[in-house]
Design an enzyme around this catalytic site. Structure first.
Site, PDB file in Angstrom:
ATOM      1  N   CYS A 264       0.794  -1.240   0.000  1.00 26.81           N
ATOM      2  CA  CYS A 264       0.000   0.000   0.000  1.00 26.81           C
ATOM      3  C   CYS A 264       0.823   1.285   0.000  1.00 26.81           C
ATOM      4  CB  CYS A 264      -0.942  -0.005   1.192  1.00 26.81           C
ATOM      5  SG  CYS A 264      -1.978  -1.462   1.222  1.00 26.81           S
TER       6      CYS A 264
HETATM    7  C1  UGA Z   1      -1.421   0.376   5.605  1.00 24.72           C
HETATM    8  C2  UGA Z   1      -2.229   1.327   6.490  1.00 24.72           C
HETATM    9  O1  UGA Z   1      -1.702   1.338   7.808  1.00 24.72           O
HETATM   10  C3  UGA Z   1      -3.700   0.931   6.519  1.00 24.72           C
HETATM   11  O2  UGA Z   1      -4.448   1.870   7.270  1.00 24.72           O
HETATM   12  C4  UGA Z   1      -4.242   0.868   5.076  1.00 24.72           C
HETATM   13  O3  UGA Z   1      -5.574   0.423   5.043  1.00 24.72           O
HETATM   14  C5  UGA Z   1      -3.382  -0.099   4.278  1.00 24.72           C
HETATM   15  O4  UGA Z   1      -2.007   0.342   4.294  1.00 24.72           O
HETATM   16  C6  UGA Z   1      -3.918  -0.117   2.860  1.00 24.72           C
HETATM   17  O5  UGA Z   1      -3.869   0.916   2.198  1.00 24.72           O
HETATM   18  O6  UGA Z   1      -4.469  -1.134   2.466  1.00 24.72           O
HETATM   19  P1  UGA Z   1      -0.345  -2.051   5.940  1.00 24.72           P
HETATM   20  O7  UGA Z   1       0.440  -1.728   4.712  1.00 24.72           O
HETATM   21  O8  UGA Z   1      -1.064  -3.347   6.004  1.00 24.72           O
HETATM   22  O9  UGA Z   1      -1.462  -0.903   6.205  1.00 24.72           O
HETATM   23  O10 UGA Z   1       0.642  -2.051   7.188  1.00 24.72           O
HETATM   24  P2  UGA Z   1       1.182  -0.976   8.250  1.00 24.72           P
HETATM   25  O11 UGA Z   1       1.007  -1.553   9.597  1.00 24.72           O
HETATM   26  O12 UGA Z   1       0.648   0.362   8.015  1.00 24.72           O
HETATM   27  O13 UGA Z   1       2.763  -1.011   7.924  1.00 24.72           O
HETATM   28  C7  UGA Z   1       3.289  -0.600   6.671  1.00 24.72           C
HETATM   29  C8  UGA Z   1       4.800  -0.604   6.724  1.00 24.72           C
HETATM   30  O14 UGA Z   1       5.276   0.460   7.550  1.00 24.72           O
HETATM   31  C9  UGA Z   1       5.412  -1.876   7.325  1.00 24.72           C
HETATM   32  O15 UGA Z   1       6.543  -2.250   6.577  1.00 24.72           O
HETATM   33  C10 UGA Z   1       5.806  -1.466   8.726  1.00 24.72           C
HETATM   34  O16 UGA Z   1       6.876  -2.229   9.244  1.00 24.72           O
HETATM   35  C11 UGA Z   1       6.217  -0.025   8.497  1.00 24.72           C
HETATM   36  N1  UGA Z   1       6.129   0.819   9.710  1.00 24.72           N
HETATM   37  C12 UGA Z   1       4.947   1.057  10.315  1.00 24.72           C
HETATM   38  C13 UGA Z   1       7.300   1.423  10.204  1.00 24.72           C
HETATM   39  O17 UGA Z   1       8.394   1.235   9.643  1.00 24.72           O
HETATM   40  N2  UGA Z   1       7.214   2.231  11.290  1.00 24.72           N
HETATM   41  C14 UGA Z   1       6.030   2.482  11.930  1.00 24.72           C
HETATM   42  O18 UGA Z   1       6.032   3.248  12.916  1.00 24.72           O
HETATM   43  C15 UGA Z   1       4.873   1.876  11.430  1.00 24.72           C
END
Ligand code: UGA
Length: 421
Positions: A264
């Protein structure tokens, strides 16, 4: 209510199964019979915690079919949940959305009941109104909103916690330009007792992109500051703990480290940049968000090189999925890190609780081990994903370069480098 879900990918399956659990009758439609077979046999077509149990529990409320017309005839509402992959130029490929709109439009021709079509797939502002609606109208010979309803309902589920997110969401966003569609959607979501924000269709579409872009910006900001903290022996996690206590800022999504991956954030930001560029609008911040994210893996390798000449050495990699609780490796930070290690002449041994089958298709020539302990035969270990089991390993005596802040490794390793702390 009877609902057709077009596309049994991640969004469609989770949404449909959760609606079934709320008491609705769901018709899943897909062009891939294998995915439908999985749902029929009570299994999710992909790994997602709690989803198998929920499918099993609601099997009586779930029907699968490859025939959109049949599904539409049987239902009152259709949610388009097909993929919008990224094209080479960064813009989104609307092929699957347009195909679905053609078929739905044809199915609406002989449909006597009022039907509402909702776009749940992530689409740029204007897509529902200027692309989907005209196709539906042209194919059906009918007019929205008089003969059928049309709206947008972006999703905010996170992989790995999607079921929980569905039932305990911060908000539901509904885009509707007419009162009937607005009411249908508000009634559908009312039982969740979550705040509902209703707006026009274009604004709802934009809210989805801006939410993801802002979250990714928070991460890249935390990484840029984290790199500065690291250079000054400051722990960025403590910094953001203090910063996040300001209610205007909030403490979430400041976990600095190796950066964001997944299906995403990278795709959506590329699409937003391409969207802006098509209107000659520059997006300096968004471009910097991607650039900062792309640079973090290099910084991790540089930290490793500080302690080891990696040429000819065996380097262990803990975690291959883009985040814990998923086997999804799309845009995983493991990909640039391992590529770089191989280019530098290292031998790589990797472990992930569930993502190894997927990863081995992409990297067939590295070593994989069945247990996390197996990685400890390496000269140094890199941590890419914060799987809970990595917080129970014994790191004593090892060189650990950590992209995700596993505190047990920080306490025990002989040599420990955190990326931003
Ligand atoms: C993300 C959004 O958080 C959702 O709200 C949205 O619905 C989704 O995309 C989408 O568009 O379908 P997702 O990609 O499943 O969700 O996962 P996240 O938990 O947001 O993490 C994304 C990436 O960011 C991961 O690689 C995670 O490790 C990284 N991340 C997250 C960080 O490096 N630091 C953080 O503080 C948070």
């Amino acid at each position: 209510m009877k609902i057709s879900i077009i596309g049994t990918g991640y969004v469609g399956t989770v949404t449909g199964v959760c609606f079934a659990d709320m008491g609705h009758q769901i018709y899943f439609v897909d062009i891939d019979q294998k995915k439908l077979n999985a749902v029929n046999s009570g299994k999710s077509p992909f790994f997602e915690p709690d989803l198998d149990e929920l499918i099993e529990k609601n099997r009586k409320k779930i029907t699968t079919t490859m025939d959109i017309s049949e599904a539409i005839k049987q239902t009152d509402l259709t949610m388009i949940c097909v993929g919008t992959p990224q094209k080479r130029d960064g813009s989104s490929d609307l092929r699957f959305i347009i195909d679905a709109a053609h078929t739905i439009g044809k199915a609406l021709v002989n449909n006597d009941k009022y039907h509402t079509v909702i776009v749940k797939s992530t689409v740029l502002p204007g897509t529902t109104g200027k692309v989907v609606q005209p196709v539906l109208e042209q194919e059906s010979g009918k007019k929205a909103p008089v003969d059928f309803g049309i709206g947008s309902n972006p999703e905010f589920l996170k992989e790995g916690s999607a079921v929980k997110d569905f039932f305990h969401t911060d908000r539901i966003v509904i885009g509707a330009n007419d009162p009937k569609t607005k009411k249908t959607m508000e009634d559908l979501y009312k039982p969740l007792l979550a705040p509902i924000f209703t707006t026009d269709i274009q604004t709802a579409e934009m809210i989805k992109y801006v939410s993801n872009a802002f979250l990714a910006t928070k991460i890249s900001f935390s990484n840029e500051i984290g790199n500065l903290c690291k250079a000054n022996q400051i722990d960025s996690y403590e910094v953001f703990q203090g910063v996040g206590m300001d209610k205007r800022i909030n403490p979430h999504f400041f976990r600095s480290g190796i950066g964001f991956g997944g299906s995403c954030f990278p795709k959506d930001i590329h699409a937003l940049i391409a969207f802006a560029e098509s209107q000659a609008i520059d997006t300096k911040i968004l471009k910097a968000v991607l650039k900062t994210n792309d640079d973090q893996p290099q910084k991790l390798i540089a930290l490793l090189k500080k302690h080891l000449d990696i040429q000819g050495k065996k380097i262990g990699v803990l975690g291959l999925s883009f985040k814990p609780e998923t086997d999804d490796i799309r845009e995983s930070r493991a990909i640039p890190v391992i590529t770089e290690l191989l280019v530098a002449g290292a031998e790589v041994i990797a472990y992930d609780p569930i993502a190894m089958p997927e990863f081995s298709v992409l990297f067939p020539n590295i070593l994989y081990t069945d247990t996390a302990r197996g990685v400890f035969t390496a000269d140094a270990i890199i941590i890419i994903t914060e799987w809970p089991e990595f917080s129970r390993l014994d790191y004593s005596g090892k060189i650990i370069i950590d992209g995700r802040r596993i505190l047990k490794a920080k306490r025990e390793a002989a040599v420990y480098e955190g990326l931003c702390w």
